[in-house]
Motif scaffolding. Structure first.
Motif, PDB file in Angstrom:
ATOM      1  N   LYS A 118       0.854  -1.178   0.000  1.00 55.91           N
ATOM      2  CA  LYS A 118       0.000   0.000   0.000  1.00 55.91           C
ATOM      3  C   LYS A 118       0.891   1.230   0.000  1.00 55.91           C
ATOM      4  O   LYS A 118       1.658   1.440   0.938  1.00 55.91           O
ATOM      5  N   ASP A 119       0.798   1.989  -1.049  1.00 56.89           N
ATOM      6  CA  ASP A 119       1.713   3.120  -1.256  1.00 56.89           C
ATOM      7  C   ASP A 119       3.144   2.588  -1.283  1.00 56.89           C
ATOM      8  O   ASP A 119       3.476   1.770  -2.117  1.00 56.89           O
ATOM      9  N   SER A 120       3.975   3.003  -0.335  1.00 54.84           N
ATOM     10  CA  SER A 120       5.366   2.518  -0.312  1.00 54.84           C
ATOM     11  C   SER A 120       5.603   1.492   0.792  1.00 54.84           C
ATOM     12  O   SER A 120       6.731   1.075   1.047  1.00 54.84           O
ATOM     13  N   ASP A 176      -1.868  -1.581  -4.106  1.00 56.88           N
ATOM     14  CA  ASP A 176      -2.911  -0.556  -4.135  1.00 56.88           C
ATOM     15  C   ASP A 176      -4.218  -1.172  -4.646  1.00 56.88           C
ATOM     16  O   ASP A 176      -4.765  -2.049  -4.022  1.00 56.88           O
TER      17      ASP A 176
END
Length: 230
Positions: A118-120, A176
């Protein structure tokens, strides 16, 4: 002569008795030995990688087979990476004493591996932590990709058994909003030959494949055929 023969006989009986007692003690204490070896190894991995390894039950059946229930691997403050309902594993007990795991056969039920990012932030960063540290320390040296691949393949092939069966085995990758899932209802390995149906789900697209092939642990090679079930 009679006295000498009796002395030899007494020594032989004594040695045999000590050996028998040692083997009996080893057999009765096999579960304690297995737990001590496994707990020591899991603690090292937990401290080194920031993960929690948990299982509900672990016991040996005989000297070369153990049963494991409800295994999970959860990175610190991350989503669960791996869960396993149960596994019946046949190993080399003497190599296990030497802290070497050699799997001869395995039967596993509901093995699930989830790679989530999720994201980074991901739940598999720790798998590459050591490589990142080494690459930072040796940033001026060229990357030796072949060495990394050899190391990874040696580990994978070393853990693959000649015979085995995995029921409800699934691997998912979620980044994501993007989602990919591979599900193998029944994956079998018989004398290094494997075959399974594969259900593929990529977002809203579904496909059905068949995979079959042969493993060669000694040379770290694999032959495989993948085609549509249709």
């Amino acid at each position: 002569m009679m006295k000498k023969y009796s002395s030899r006989k007494i020594i032989l009986i004594s040695v045999s008795t000590v050996l028998a007692l040692f083997l009996i003690g080893l057999y009765l204490g096999r579960n304690a030995i297995l737990h001590r070896l496994l707990d020591s190894r899991t603690q090292e991995m937990e401290l080194a990688h920031g993960i929690k390894i948990h299982y509900n039950n672990l016991e040996m059946k005989g000297l070369n087979e153990f049963v494991l229930h409800q295994l999970s691997i959860v990175p610190y403050q991350r989503d669960t990476l791996l869960t396993l309902a149960s596994a019946n594993v046949k190993v080399s007990f003497w190599k296990l004493l030497a802290k070497k795991l050699e799997i001869h056969a395995i039967e596993a039920d509901r093995l699930t591996i989830d790679f989530i990012k999720k994201d980074s932030v991901s739940n598999y960063d720790f798998l590459f932590q050591k490589e990142k540290e080494e690459s930072a320390a040796k940033s001026k040296e060229p990357n030796n990709y072949s060495k990394k691949v050899d190391k990874l393949l040696s580990l994978c092939y070393g853990l693959l058994p000649q015979n085995g069966q995995l029921k409800d085995f699934s691997i998912t990758e979620q980044k994501d909003e993007h989602f990919v899932s591979l599900t193998l209802p029944l994956f079998t390995i018989n004398k290094n030959h494997f075959e399974s149906a594969v259900q593929v789900q990529e977002d809203s697209l579904s496909q059905h494949w068949i995979v079959s092939g042969e493993l060669a642990q000694q040379t770290n090679t694999m032959k495989a055929v993948l085609h549509s079930a249709d």
